[in-house]
Structure formats: structure tokens, C-alpha cells
Write a protein that holds these residues in place. Structure first.
Motif: not given
Length: 227
Positions: A193-202
Motif C-alpha cells: 500500500s501507499e501508506a506502507t511506502v510512506k511509513t518505510h520512507l520515514r
């Protein structure tokens, strides 16, 4: 230039690439007094250096990093050392890639890393004494590494520096990030998910000590975290 003694080794053939005319003239005058060194050409742009290298077949190209308009010294180095032409430049007639000795005022980790990864044999700062420059040219002609003291210190410090411990998923996302993909495209490519991508990016930003996508990619390249 001092002529080699009868039966002695042939002089090292040098091509000088620097976009500053005055600096280039000073280098030519300096190298003309150096024993066992012959300047065969001079270039003010990366494209000109590639064309002249193909025609003159130098042993060593003395390369500045910042070359104004056109390709920079790192990209020129990459084409020279891999033998791949660019911008319509012909390939060298002998097929022999010259050694590249970077001569610059820039000594940041990013500049050093990019130049070495592009295939530079040595990296010297313009503040070096003439004797150091001459010795580095002869070393480069033999394929031996030549580094200024401050540059060598930075290289060793980076080698000793522990790399951030990224998870496999974080490495996957970082690799996708380096290709220029946005969060939505990364999510699609990795089936998350896009939300998972954002979490990993942080988490990636925190581990690398950056706060932008470009910063993450730059640090990852410096620390060889990308494949």
C-alpha cells in the motif's frame, strides 16, 4: 618538458581538461617543466576531452570536475574509462582507455565517491605541490591509485563508518526511489500500500539522517547502499 634519456621509458602522454583558460594555461606551463611528461592536448569541455582522447590516445587525462556547460568531469570520466562514446564523439582508435586523474578544488564525500565510482584512478586537490602532481601523474599512468592526503583521509573515514542497518524492504523501496518513482508507483511495483511506502520512507529518512527523497538517494549512493 624534459626529454627521456636514450633508451629510457617513453614520457607519459597527458590530456588536460579544465574549463578555466587561465588555470589550463598554468597547468600546461607547469607540466612542460616536468620530467617524463608530455602534454598532447587540452580541452575546455567534457565533450572536447572525449573527442581529443579518441584522436590523441593519451595515457592519462587530467580532469577537473566542474566543466560549466555540457557533461561534467564525472560523466566524462565514466565515458573515458569505459570506452563508451557520447554526444557523437568517436571511440579511441587503439581501444585503450586512458587513466583519469581528477584535479579539482572540491573534496566533498559526494564528489570523491562519484569520481571513484566513475573509474578515476586518482583524486588530487589543486592545492597540492607540483612534485605531488607529477608523482600522481606517473602513478596514474601505471594504474596505481593516487590520492591527496585529505582525500585519502575522507575515504578511510567512510570505509570505517558503520552503514545504516536497512531492512530488505527498506532497501527495495530505496532502490525504487533512486529510479525516480513516486510513492504510488513504488507501491504498485512492490505490491504494497501507499501508506506502507510512506511509513518505510520515514524510517529510511531517520536512519540516513535526511529529510528529502533526493537526500536519501544521495546518501545511499555515497554509502553504497544501492545495488
Amino acid at each position: 618538458m624534459t626529454e627521456p634519456a636514450a633508451g629510457g621509458p617513453a614520457p607519459v602522454r597527458i590530456l588536460v581538461c579544465d574549463d578555466h583558460v587561465v588555470v589550463r594555461a598554468g597547468l600546461l606551463a607547469l607540466l612542460d617543466s616536468a620530467p617524463g611528461i608530455e602534454v598532447v592536448g587540452e580541452a575546455g569541455t567534457g565533450e572536447e576531452a572525449l573527442a581529443l582522447a579518441a584522436r590523441l590516445d593519451p595515457d592519462v587525462v587530467l580532469m577537473d570536475l566542474q566543466l560549466g556547460a555540457g557533461i561534467d568531469g564525472v560523466e566524462t570520466t565514466r565515458h573515458l574509462t569505459t570506452g563508451t562514446p557520447t554526444m557523437g564523439a568517436p571511440t579511441a582508435g587503439s581501444g585503450r582507455a586512458p587513466h583519469v586523474l581528477v584535479l579539482t578544488t572540491y573534496d566533498t564525500d559526494a564528489d570523491i565517491t562519484r569520481a571513484i565510482e566513475a573509474g578515476a584512478t586518482g583524486y588530487l586537490l589543486k592545492a597540492e605541490r607540483p612534485e605531488e602532481l607529477f608523482a600522481a601523474i606517473h602513478a596514474a599512468a601505471q594504474g596505481r591509485t593516487a590520492l591527496s592526503g585529505p582525500v585519502a583521509g575522507r575515504v578511510m573515514a567512510n570505509l570505517r563508518k558503520p552503514r545504516p542497518a536497512l531492512t530488505d524492504r527498506e532497501r527495495d523501496i530505496l532502490a525504487q526511489l533512486a529510479t525516480g518513482l513516486g510513492n504510488r508507483e513504488i507501491a504498485r511495483a512492490l505490491f504494497i500500500s501507499e501508506a506502507t511506502v510512506k511509513t518505510h520512507l520515514r524510517r529510511i529518512y531517520d536512519k540516513l539522517g535526511v529529510d528529502t527523497r533526493a537526500g536519501a538517494v544521495a546518501v545511499a549512493k555515497e554509502q553504497r547502499l544501492l545495488p
